[in-house]
Design a protein around this motif. Structure first.
Motif, PDB file in Angstrom:
ATOM      1  N   TYR A  84       0.828  -1.208   0.000  1.00  0.00           N
ATOM      2  CA  TYR A  84       0.000   0.000   0.000  1.00  0.00           C
ATOM      3  C   TYR A  84       0.861   1.257   0.000  1.00  0.00           C
ATOM      4  N   GLU A  85       1.995   1.226   0.679  1.00  0.00           N
ATOM      5  CA  GLU A  85       2.871   2.394   0.725  1.00  0.00           C
ATOM      6  C   GLU A  85       3.406   2.729  -0.669  1.00  0.00           C
TER       7      GLU A  85
ATOM      8  N   ILE B 246       3.262   5.736  -5.979  1.00  0.00           N
ATOM      9  CA  ILE B 246       3.068   5.631  -7.430  1.00  0.00           C
ATOM     10  C   ILE B 246       1.883   6.499  -7.857  1.00  0.00           C
ATOM     11  N   SER B 247       0.820   6.470  -7.078  1.00  0.00           N
ATOM     12  CA  SER B 247      -0.343   7.310  -7.392  1.00  0.00           C
ATOM     13  C   SER B 247       0.017   8.784  -7.310  1.00  0.00           C
TER      14      SER B 247
ATOM     15  N   PRO C  46      11.049  14.584  -9.453  1.00  0.00           N
ATOM     16  CA  PRO C  46      11.476  14.314  -8.066  1.00  0.00           C
ATOM     17  C   PRO C  46      10.613  13.258  -7.367  1.00  0.00           C
ATOM     18  N   VAL C  47       9.301  13.303  -7.596  1.00  0.00           N
ATOM     19  CA  VAL C  47       8.438  12.302  -6.959  1.00  0.00           C
ATOM     20  C   VAL C  47       8.739  10.923  -7.513  1.00  0.00           C
TER      21      VAL C  47
ATOM     22  N   LEU D  58      13.380   4.981  -5.193  1.00  0.00           N
ATOM     23  CA  LEU D  58      14.258   4.657  -4.060  1.00  0.00           C
ATOM     24  C   LEU D  58      13.480   3.995  -2.923  1.00  0.00           C
ATOM     25  N   MET D  59      12.291   4.486  -2.640  1.00  0.00           N
ATOM     26  CA  MET D  59      11.469   3.889  -1.593  1.00  0.00           C
ATOM     27  C   MET D  59      11.048   2.471  -1.959  1.00  0.00           C
ATOM     28  N   SER D  60      10.788   2.229  -3.240  1.00  0.00           N
ATOM     29  CA  SER D  60      10.401   0.885  -3.678  1.00  0.00           C
ATOM     30  C   SER D  60      11.550  -0.099  -3.491  1.00  0.00           C
TER      31      SER D  60
END
Length: 363
Positions: free
Chosen positions: A305-306, A311-312, A321-322, A328-330
């Motif tokens: 979910y995070e 991604i959304s 930047p997003v 990186l978070m993935s």
């Protein structure tokens, strides 16, 4: 003659009286014996008195050496076998007040892993004298302090860029250009995300009472605060261009973002339940809530979910930047998910059949 007969008669009377008394005493003795035997039988078998064993208390002597110079720092004596490493650190702090317990790292050998606070002295002792190596872990910070700092910073930083405070953007250009509705929606979603983080840290998650190095606080804040500044600068810039597919792209992405945020919250509530934490934990099972059905497919749906939320957010804002932050978070969360998945496989092998770690049927 008369006197003689009289004495004989009196002797016979005495003899008869003594026999009668003896018989009555015998009957009384028999009755008392019968009563005593009935009392003993009714009381049941005699219970043996337990023997109190006085166990000897074993004491250990802890010799603490410097991990670099191997010089003796102090000796902690009279340590009982049930004492833990945390107790040893407390006594070490009394002997050396310069190092408080959270700053003390103890090892069985040089270069070895640091001993956990819950480990007992008896489990590591080969004799009555135990040698431990001391390492100064540096300044320590509580885990809850790290989480609050990491999540409070992005919330405030984004709002500063959203308000377009002076010295960030050109004031004339900011006043001439109107903001696209996606800019306001992005601010709302970003604030919702980090407000949820803060509330869950305070009221849902059971944050460890332990400490970590101050370096981890600096690295975590630099990562979250730095990326938030980069993201907020682009999205709130007066020259920001809206997504390519217009309102349809924004609306679908925003709805998916809110769904993932809700799912993440419900998963964290389940994971915080006492049945799913500690040594006797059981694998979380889905309930009537549809957001929890992700447990049927993956072992770490909170990471699923995070990533779905970010991604959304990337699709909704359509900014570089997003996208970099999401990538990186993935990568980081996939490593965490695979590590947890291996632990789940060891503990709950029967529940992990055909389950992925984070992405259904893929990872």
């Amino acid at each position: 003659m008369f006197r003689r007969h009289k004495s004989l008669a009196s002797d016979r009377r005495r003899e008869v009286f003594s026999r009668g008394a003896a018989r009555s005493l015998l009957k009384n003795d028999l009755r008392n014996f019968q009563c005593l035997s009935q009392l003993v039988l009714s009381a049941g078998p005699l219970k043996s008195i337990p023997v109190v064993k006085h166990s000897k208390t074993v004491h250990f002597e802890i010799e603490i050496l410097d991990a670099q110079t191997r010089k003796q720092i102090c000796i902690v004596d009279k340590v009982v076998q049930t004492s833990t490493i945390h107790d040893v650190k407390q006594k070490f702090h009394k002997a050396c007040p310069n190092w408080y317990p959270s700053r003390v790292g103890l090892q069985l050998e040089q270069g070895g892993p640091f001993l956990k606070d819950y480990i007992t002295v008896q489990s590591i002792a080969a004799s009555s004298i135990v040698t431990l190596y001391f390492t100064d872990l540096g300044r320590q910070v509580r885990w809850i302090t790290i989480f609050l700092a990491e999540y409070t910073g992005p919330l405030l930083i984004y709002l500063l860029f959203y308000l377009r405070i002076p010295y960030i953007y050109d004031m004339k250009e900011s006043s001439r250009r109107l903001r696209h509705p996606v800019v306001h929606l992005a601010c709302f979603c970003h604030c919702i995300h980090y407000i949820r983080y803060l509330l869950e840290t305070l009221f849902v998650h059971k944050v460890s009472a332990g400490h970590t190095s101050l370096k981890n606080l600096i690295k975590g804040c630099a990562f979250y605060w730095g990326f938030t500044s980069w993201i907020a600068y682009y999205i709130n810039h007066p020259r920001y261009t809206p997504p390519s597919f217009g309102n349809r792209q924004v609306t679908v992405s925003a709805i998916n973002f809110l769904i993932c945020e809700a799912g993440n919250h419900f998963i964290n509530v389940i994971l915080a339940h006492p049945n799913h934490t500690g040594i006797n934990a059981c694998f979380p099972s889905p309930n009537y809530n549809p957001f929890t059905w992700m447990f049927f497919l993956v072992s770490c749906p909170n990471y699923t979910y995070e990533i779905g939320s970010w991604i959304s957010f990337t699709v909704m804002t359509q900014t570089l930047p997003v996208g970099v932050f999401t990538l990186l978070m993935s990568i980081q969360m996939s490593l965490w998910a695979q590590k947890k998945h291996k632990v789940y496989l060891k503990k709950f092998n029967s529940y992990m059949h055909r389950k992925s770690a984070m992405i259904p049927f893929i990872l």
